[in-house]
Enzyme design. Structure first.
Site, PDB file in Angstrom:
ATOM      1  N   HIS A 105      -3.856  -0.743  -4.520  1.00  0.00           N
ATOM      2  CA  HIS A 105      -5.306  -0.957  -4.397  1.00  0.00           C
ATOM      3  C   HIS A 105      -5.968  -0.629  -5.746  1.00  0.00           C
ATOM      4  CE1 HIS A 105      -4.981  -1.246   0.009  1.00  0.00           C
ATOM      5  NE2 HIS A 105      -4.246  -0.143  -0.018  1.00  0.00           N
ATOM      6  N   SER A 108       0.835  -1.195   0.000  1.00  0.00           N
ATOM      7  CA  SER A 108       0.000   0.000   0.000  1.00  0.00           C
ATOM      8  C   SER A 108       0.879   1.259   0.000  1.00  0.00           C
ATOM      9  CB  SER A 108      -0.960  -0.036   1.186  1.00  0.00           C
ATOM     10  OG  SER A 108      -1.938   0.959   1.087  1.00  0.00           O
ATOM     11  N   GLU A 144      -4.931  -5.444  -5.060  1.00  0.00           N
ATOM     12  CA  GLU A 144      -4.756  -5.990  -3.718  1.00  0.00           C
ATOM     13  C   GLU A 144      -4.408  -7.478  -3.782  1.00  0.00           C
ATOM     14  OE1 GLU A 144      -8.296  -5.109  -1.508  1.00  0.00           O
ATOM     15  OE2 GLU A 144      -7.837  -2.960  -1.380  1.00  0.00           O
TER      16      GLU A 144
END
Length: 298
Positions: free
Chosen positions: A176, A134, A203
């Site tokens: 993401h 992330s 993800e």
């Protein structure tokens, strides 16, 4: 005549976020293996997170379950603390560095351009695997996405770039990717900076990059590579927030089993994983002699 000292092979594991931690943990298992398995010396950097203690606890548990025994935490409270010699010493002995998710702007402001950031770069140069998920994925770029609107349509000035660690020069990383609909913001950035490739990572998916160029996809989703080097765009004259003209860009969708050369922006190999075959066999297994209906796909 003595042989030249071989140049260490560099390794990055760039994760799109929300990677599996409780099942097979394919991506995190790969990280531990690249770091040396039982001999790994792992440093977790939770600086981007608002709940660093919980995050460190969760990753330490997973890495221990996967065989790692030596796990340290480096979490400077501010930019000044990123010069702490004790923290630098932990990174200088690491075989694997893991940057967690959270706020990538915070991570950039505390780490980039500090002795701690320099230590991460040294670890990478000597062959330690550097992984990030992330926010920890975004900071791998030289120019990192720190703010940006979501959506499919690329729009003018919808995103902001900030300095990253530059472990992967020439590429802008987004994460993401499918789950938060970030296609438009990444396309708008490569349209405005066509010399840079865009890399969007889903993800539970990772781009494993060897020697800065050879990309292998790991995980359950896909890695998207956007190449606008031959594209035509109106990015130089479009008004703020206007939909952008982008034509001639090439988008590569790379699932697990794909290998890709970032220098030439071309596919180098693909091994079909056929994840549906396992499901189909399980569904078609006869029970008590009864016939089994054909598998359905939602």
């Amino acid at each position: 005549m003595p042989r030249p000292t071989p140049v260490p092979k560099t390794s990055l594991l760039i994760i799109g976020g929300a990677e599996d931690k409780v099942g097979k943990a394919t991506i995190l298992r790969r990280f531990v293996r690249l770091a040396g398995g039982r001999a790994a010396k792992i440093v977790v950097i939770p600086t981007a997170s608002s709940i660093p203690d919980e995050v460190v606890g969760a990753y330490s548990e997973v890495f221990t379950r996967l065989g790692a025994r030596d796990i340290a935490t480096v979490d400077p409270a501010n930019r000044l603390a990123s010069g702490d010699p004790a923290l630098i010493a932990e990174l200088d002995r690491a075989t694997g560095v893991f940057l967690t998710g959270g706020n990538q702007l915070k991570l950039s402001q505390i780490v980039v351009g500090t002795p701690l950031g320099d230590a991460i770069e040294r670890a990478h140069a000597r062959g330690a695997v550097i992984a990030g998920t992330s926010a920890g994925a975004s900071i791998m770029s030289q120019f990192m996405i720190s703010l940006g609107d979501e959506g499919v349509t690329p729009r003018q000035r919808s995103s902001q770039l900030t300095a990253g660690l530059a472990l992967l020069p020439g590429v802008i990383v987004d994460q993401h990717f499918d789950q938060r609909s970030r296609y438009g913001r990444l396309m708008s950035l490569v349209a405005g900076s066509p010399s840079l490739l865009g890399m969007g990572i889903d993800e539970d998916t990772a781009a494993e990059i060897a020697d800065g160029t050879q990309l292998t996809v790991v995980g359950s989703g896909a890695v998207f590579v956007m190449d606008a080097r031959q594209a035509i765009t109106d990015a130089h004259e479009a008004r703020r927030d206007a939909p952008l003209l982008v034509t001639g860009a090439v988008v590569h969708s790379l699932p697990s089993g794909a290998t890709f050369d970032l220098h030439t922006a071309s596919l180098t190999g693909f091994v079909e994983r056929h994840p549906d075959r396992v499901v189909r066999r399980a569904q078609q297994k006869p029970q008590d002699g009864a016939s089994t209906p054909a598998a359905s796909h939602p």
